[in-house]
Design an enzyme around this catalytic site. Structure first.
Site, PDB file in Angstrom:
ATOM      1  N   GLY A   1      -4.323   2.751  -1.710  1.00  0.00           N
ATOM      2  CA  GLY A   1      -3.742   3.321  -0.496  1.00  0.00           C
ATOM      3  C   GLY A   1      -2.234   3.414  -0.596  1.00  0.00           C
ATOM      4  CG  ASN A   2      -0.050   6.102   1.364  1.00  0.00           C
ATOM      5  OD1 ASN A   2       0.345   5.992   2.523  1.00  0.00           O
ATOM      6  ND2 ASN A   2      -0.889   7.057   0.991  1.00  0.00           N
ATOM      7  NE  ARG A   3       4.891  -0.619   0.190  1.00  0.00           N
ATOM      8  CZ  ARG A   3       4.270  -1.736  -0.153  1.00  0.00           C
ATOM      9  NH1 ARG A   3       3.531  -2.382   0.707  1.00  0.00           N
ATOM     10  NH2 ARG A   3       4.382  -2.202  -1.386  1.00  0.00           N
TER      11      ARG A   3
END
Ligand code: C5P
Length: 221
Positions: free
Chosen positions: A29-31
């Site tokens: 995923g990412n932030r």
């Protein structure tokens, strides 16, 4: 307060960070928090637009008055967006789309081992795909940059055939991912950049939508 400046306009907004499965319990995923996209969807609904919010997982409440579509991976987001592309006037791609996905997803949970390698393949660029088949739609993108914000942003406007790009410098602590404020530049294919000072994401959302109103009006004139 509600207004009707966007009445008769259908806006599709994407938000959140896509998740790419590794196995049934893990993902890459990412932030991205989804805050900017959700703020745009909420404000657009207040301004009278019909809003379709295509969202990757976030921890945010669904804004009232929007048609909510839940997705996870980049490919599922692409399917959801493309299926509705002909029926919308505006697409605002605020989602942080993973550039890669896992080539071979494990059917079962991967067991512990000393080391492992995951092979990644490139995801489709959803926005670039929309830009390449644009007709009546207005396309707005976002770009998170850590340097040469205007130059790199303008390259994306051209490459993805955008009407507008919101370019943020994410090296600043009060802009970009997971904070309630944002700042940056509005970039266009044929106009000078506009600098946006630091402000709440809800205020920036209204500025973006005012620009969208002008872009829609100019497209029809
Ligand atoms: O990642 P990049 O800086 O190229 O993202 C710019 C814009 O393109 C963003 O609006 C993002 O939502 C979109 N994008 C996309 N599909 C990708 C990567 C980015 O639609 N695979």
């Amino acid at each position: 307060c509600s207004t009707n400046e966007l009445e008769g306009t259908t806006i599709l907004v994407t938000a959140g960070g896509t998740q790419e499965s590794i196995d049934p319990v893990r993902y890459i995923g990412n932030r991205s928090s989804g805050k900017m996209g959700y703020a745009i969807a909420e404000q657009a609904a207040h301004m009278g637009a019909k809003v379709i919010l295509v969202s990757a997982p976030t921890s945010l409440p669904i804004p009232s008055g929007v048609d909510f579509i839940s997705v996870d991976s980049a490919v599922s987001m692409q399917e959801a967006v493309e299926a509705r592309y002909n029926d919308v006037n505006v697409v605002i791609m605020a989602a942080a789309v993973s550039d890669f996905r896992v080539l071979h997803k494990a059917e079962q949970k991967i067991k512990k081992m000393e080391s492992m390698t995951i092979e990644l393949v490139k995801n489709p660029d959803i926005l670039q795909g929309l830009g390449s088949k644009k007709s009546h739609q207005i396309l707005v993108g976002f770009a998170a940059e850590t340097e040469h914000v205007i130059k790199y942003g303008q390259d994306k406007v051209a490459k993805k055939n955008l009407d507008m790009l919101v370019a943020n410098d994410v090296s600043k602590s009060n802009a970009g991912f997971n904070v309630d404020t944002n700042e940056g530049y509005f970039l266009y294919p044929d106009k000078e950049p506009k600098e946006m000072p630091n402000m709440k994401k809800s205020d920036l959302a209204r500025h973006i939508l005012r620009e969208v109103i002008d872009l829609v009006a100019n497209k029809h004139s």
